[in-house]
Design an enzyme around this catalytic site. Structure first.
Site, PDB file in Angstrom:
ATOM      1  N   ARG A  94       0.836  -1.182   0.173  1.00 16.00           N
ATOM      2  CA  ARG A  94       0.174  -0.046   0.022  1.00 16.00           C
ATOM      3  C   ARG A  94       0.966   1.214   0.107  1.00 16.00           C
ATOM      4  O   ARG A  94       0.459   2.269  -0.728  1.00 16.00           O
ATOM      5  CB  ARG A  94      -1.005  -0.029   1.332  1.00 16.00           C
ATOM      6  CG  ARG A  94      -1.926   1.202   1.308  1.00 16.00           C
ATOM      7  CD  ARG A  94      -2.216   1.442   2.725  1.00 16.00           C
ATOM      8  NE  ARG A  94      -3.193   0.707   3.214  1.00 16.00           N
ATOM      9  CZ  ARG A  94      -3.418   0.201   4.471  1.00 16.00           C
ATOM     10  NH1 ARG A  94      -2.663   0.349   5.461  1.00 16.00           N
ATOM     11  NH2 ARG A  94      -4.625  -0.695   4.600  1.00 16.00           N
ATOM     12  N   TYR A  95       1.915   0.998   0.799  1.00 15.30           N
ATOM     13  CA  TYR A  95       2.914   2.470   0.752  1.00 15.30           C
ATOM     14  C   TYR A  95       4.024   2.078   0.012  1.00 15.30           C
ATOM     15  O   TYR A  95       4.601   0.809  -0.336  1.00 15.30           O
ATOM     16  CB  TYR A  95       3.268   2.792   2.191  1.00 15.30           C
ATOM     17  CG  TYR A  95       2.267   2.665   3.256  1.00 15.30           C
ATOM     18  CD1 TYR A  95       1.511   3.935   3.154  1.00 15.30           C
ATOM     19  CD2 TYR A  95       1.849   1.846   4.373  1.00 15.30           C
ATOM     20  CE1 TYR A  95       0.474   4.125   4.373  1.00 15.30           C
ATOM     21  CE2 TYR A  95       0.987   2.011   5.082  1.00 15.30           C
ATOM     22  CZ  TYR A  95       0.183   3.239   5.033  1.00 15.30           C
ATOM     23  OH  TYR A  95      -0.883   3.238   5.975  1.00 15.30           O
ATOM     24  N   ARG A  98       7.326   0.010   1.774  1.00 11.16           N
ATOM     25  CA  ARG A  98       6.972  -1.078   2.582  1.00 11.16           C
ATOM     26  C   ARG A  98       6.142  -1.866   2.235  1.00 11.16           C
ATOM     27  O   ARG A  98       4.981  -1.381   1.823  1.00 11.16           O
ATOM     28  CB  ARG A  98       7.139  -0.636   3.984  1.00 11.16           C
ATOM     29  CG  ARG A  98       5.937   0.471   4.300  1.00 11.16           C
ATOM     30  CD  ARG A  98       6.636   1.263   5.654  1.00 11.16           C
ATOM     31  NE  ARG A  98       5.436   2.012   6.113  1.00 11.16           N
ATOM     32  CZ  ARG A  98       5.029   3.118   5.541  1.00 11.16           C
ATOM     33  NH1 ARG A  98       5.280   3.681   4.572  1.00 11.16           N
ATOM     34  NH2 ARG A  98       4.233   3.893   6.218  1.00 11.16           N
ATOM     35  N   CYS A 107      -2.978 -17.660  14.209  1.00 10.98           N
ATOM     36  CA  CYS A 107      -2.488 -16.804  15.512  1.00 10.98           C
ATOM     37  C   CYS A 107      -2.366 -17.867  16.407  1.00 10.98           C
ATOM     38  O   CYS A 107      -3.328 -18.717  16.674  1.00 10.98           O
ATOM     39  CB  CYS A 107      -3.360 -15.779  15.713  1.00 10.98           C
ATOM     40  SG  CYS A 107      -3.297 -14.747  14.424  1.00 10.98           S
ATOM     41  N   CYS A 111      -8.081 -12.795  19.089  1.00 12.75           N
ATOM     42  CA  CYS A 111      -8.614 -11.729  19.689  1.00 12.75           C
ATOM     43  C   CYS A 111     -10.005 -11.307  19.245  1.00 12.75           C
ATOM     44  O   CYS A 111     -10.222 -11.370  17.906  1.00 12.75           O
ATOM     45  CB  CYS A 111      -7.754 -10.503  19.469  1.00 12.75           C
ATOM     46  SG  CYS A 111      -5.713 -10.947  19.458  1.00 12.75           S
ATOM     47  N   CYS A 114     -10.422  -8.465  16.420  1.00  8.79           N
ATOM     48  CA  CYS A 114      -9.481  -8.792  15.162  1.00  8.79           C
ATOM     49  C   CYS A 114      -9.839  -7.883  14.177  1.00  8.79           C
ATOM     50  O   CYS A 114     -10.929  -8.173  13.827  1.00  8.79           O
ATOM     51  CB  CYS A 114      -8.923 -10.265  14.961  1.00  8.79           C
ATOM     52  SG  CYS A 114      -7.852 -10.209  13.773  1.00  8.79           S
ATOM     53  N   ARG A 116      -8.501  -8.399  11.235  1.00  5.90           N
ATOM     54  CA  ARG A 116      -8.404  -9.564  10.030  1.00  5.90           C
ATOM     55  C   ARG A 116      -9.433 -10.820  10.502  1.00  5.90           C
ATOM     56  O   ARG A 116      -8.746 -11.887   9.982  1.00  5.90           O
ATOM     57  CB  ARG A 116      -7.043  -9.558   9.890  1.00  5.90           C
ATOM     58  CG  ARG A 116      -6.059  -8.499   9.317  1.00  5.90           C
ATOM     59  CD  ARG A 116      -4.937  -9.288   8.390  1.00  5.90           C
ATOM     60  NE  ARG A 116      -4.168  -7.904   7.877  1.00  5.90           N
ATOM     61  CZ  ARG A 116      -3.037  -7.426   8.496  1.00  5.90           C
ATOM     62  NH1 ARG A 116      -2.601  -8.150   9.508  1.00  5.90           N
ATOM     63  NH2 ARG A 116      -2.601  -6.420   7.958  1.00  5.90           N
ATOM     64  N   ASP A 275     -10.631  -1.049  14.552  1.00  2.00           N
ATOM     65  CA  ASP A 275     -11.124  -0.741  13.013  1.00  2.00           C
ATOM     66  C   ASP A 275     -12.422  -1.525  13.199  1.00  2.00           C
ATOM     67  O   ASP A 275     -13.040  -1.851  13.941  1.00  2.00           O
ATOM     68  CB  ASP A 275     -10.206  -1.921  12.262  1.00  2.00           C
ATOM     69  CG  ASP A 275      -8.913  -1.235  12.221  1.00  2.00           C
ATOM     70  OD1 ASP A 275      -8.599  -0.039  11.613  1.00  2.00           O
ATOM     71  OD2 ASP A 275      -7.758  -1.982  12.460  1.00  2.00           O
ATOM     72  N   ASP A 312      -6.540   3.667  10.952  1.00  2.55           N
ATOM     73  CA  ASP A 312      -6.420   2.936   9.291  1.00  2.55           C
ATOM     74  C   ASP A 312      -7.708   3.383   8.912  1.00  2.55           C
ATOM     75  O   ASP A 312      -8.686   2.634   9.091  1.00  2.55           O
ATOM     76  CB  ASP A 312      -6.367   1.519   9.669  1.00  2.55           C
ATOM     77  CG  ASP A 312      -5.116   0.917   8.653  1.00  2.55           C
ATOM     78  OD1 ASP A 312      -5.017   1.416   7.468  1.00  2.55           O
ATOM     79  OD2 ASP A 312      -4.246   0.297   9.061  1.00  2.55           O
ATOM     80  N   LYS A 319      -2.888   4.310   6.973  1.00  4.40           N
ATOM     81  CA  LYS A 319      -2.822   4.899   8.463  1.00  4.40           C
ATOM     82  C   LYS A 319      -2.503   6.193   8.543  1.00  4.40           C
ATOM     83  O   LYS A 319      -1.625   6.817   7.979  1.00  4.40           O
ATOM     84  CB  LYS A 319      -1.868   4.069   9.374  1.00  4.40           C
ATOM     85  CG  LYS A 319      -2.192   2.996   9.884  1.00  4.40           C
ATOM     86  CD  LYS A 319      -1.305   2.108  10.513  1.00  4.40           C
ATOM     87  CE  LYS A 319      -0.473   1.021  10.045  1.00  4.40           C
ATOM     88  NZ  LYS A 319      -1.040   0.166   9.285  1.00  4.40           N
TER      89      LYS A 319
END
Ligand SMILES: *Cc1c(COP(=O)(O)O)cnc(C)c1O
Ligand code: SF4
Length: 356
Positions: A94-95, A98, A107, A111, A114, A116, A275, A312, A319
């Protein structure tokens, strides 16, 4: 019962057996489990205060509730737009300088908030070897990529062999200067940070570890020791925290967390606004509440404990810092600056280099 303490809890029935939810909730939680994965590691389980389950900040993060079945129109399957910027499987670019490398989707814990949550889970575990090679090929031929951010899922639950293979390939790519890991492992599964893993991370590039942690209660003696092993081995650590109602959305909880982190040489990096992930409204605060909390930390708490409060922007717009704002800008070239106690001061300088 002794046994259940040593196993990862993955089902509503196991939650009942562990005394983390009552049997009456089983049916609803089975519906939650169909939508979103569950995992609570023994370490996290041991940190939960069962005499006060309703307000325990660790339980709130990992024990599923029926509130997750309430979905709102503004919530999305892909809240931060990962899929919009994926040139090849496993890469989000996206950037300019990076990329995210998502080498696996599993995971050690799941969470409840989450971002995602529609993508992670024990189902879609690992990028295949071919897809991983294609992702690394993309990094190799895209010269503007300066940093590779391994995320997931949680990259530190990959085998040391696989991590080491990825690191060896990245080492040969000249334009990559930094490799970053985003992980919860040092906190939720601290024993996994062993010599073998630490050696697997070694390369001649700078390797940063960003720890995802949301409450000081997560920083057990074992977790602190795991961070120490990583930092002493030469990997600087930063932290990212999600602002969560019922977990940390007050100045005292965040002050405690950020101080405890600074004390173990982990620099608070980002405080993420929650999010718009499906079924997570009960965790979200308003942005103005988040700004108010950040404002109360400024001045009262050391600068090295201050993360940047970021959002975000939904849809993959990236972000951005979302305040609070201390500067008012007037056309005349004058500014009014607010200090940390809320008093306003005029600021004037005759230099006049307008940026636009
Ligand atoms: C968060 C994120 C990064 C890393 O951003 P930093 O501001 O450098 O921490 C990179 N790529 C994507 C797609 C991201 O979501
Ligand atoms: S560790 Fe990260 S990716 Fe995994 S469930 Fe938690 S927030 Fe989501």
């Amino acid at each position: 019962m002794e046994n259940s303490k040593n196993k990862v809890i993955r089902t509503p029935n196991q939650l009942v057996d562990a005394g983390l939810v009552s049997r009456e909730n089983l049916e609803q939680l089975n519906r939650v489990a169909k939508e979103f994965s569950i995992a609570i590691t023994p370490t996290m389980h041991s940190l939960i205060d069962k005499s006060d389950l309703d307000s325990d900040p660790v339980a709130a993060q990992f024990v599923p509730t029926a509130a997750e079945l309430q979905w709102f129109d503004e919530e999305r399957d892909d809240p931060i737009g990962d899929n919009v910027f994926s040139p090849t499987l496993g890469i989000v670019h996206r950037y300019p300088d990076r990329v995210l490398l998502k080498a696996l989707h599993a995971c050690p814990v799941y969470c409840r908030f989450c971002f995602r949550r529609e993508m992670v889970g024990p189902g879609g575990e690992m990028l295949s070897d071919e897809d991983l090679q294609r992702a690394l090929d993309y990094i190799e031929r895209t010269e503007q990529i300066w940093e590779v951010v391994l995320t997931g899922g949680d990259p530190l639950i990959m085998s040391p062999r696989r991590i080491s293979a990825i690191m060896s390939r990245l080492r040969t790519i000249k334009h990559v200067g930094v490799v970053r890991f985003h992980t919860r492992v040092p906190v939720v599964k601290p024993d996994a940070i062993d010599d073998e893993l630490i050696e697997a991370l070694r390369t001649d590039k700078a390797v940063y570890i960003v720890l995802h942690t949301n409450h000081a209660n997560e920083l057990s003696t074992d977790a602190k020791a795991a961070c120490k092993r990583l930092i002493d081995a030469g990997y600087p650590m930063l932290s990212q925290t999600v602002l969560l109602e019922g977990v940390n959305a007050d100045p005292q909880a965040l002050t405690d967390l950020f101080r405890r982190l600074a004390e173990i040489r982990v620099k608070p990096y980002y405080l993420h606004h929650g999010d718009l992930a499906k079924g997570t409204q009960h965790f979200r605060t308003s942005i103005s509440r988040g700004q108010e909390i950040m404002r109360s930390l400024r001045g009262d708490v050391s600068g090295i404990c201050q993360p940047l409060y970021v959002l975000d922007i939904p849809g993959g717009k990236g972000k951005v810092p979302i305040g609070p704002n201390y500067v008012e800008n007037f056309d005349s070239g004058a500014y009014v600056i607010e200090d940390y106690q809320g008093n306003k001061h005029e600021y004037r300088d005759s230099v006049n280099n307008k940026s636009i």
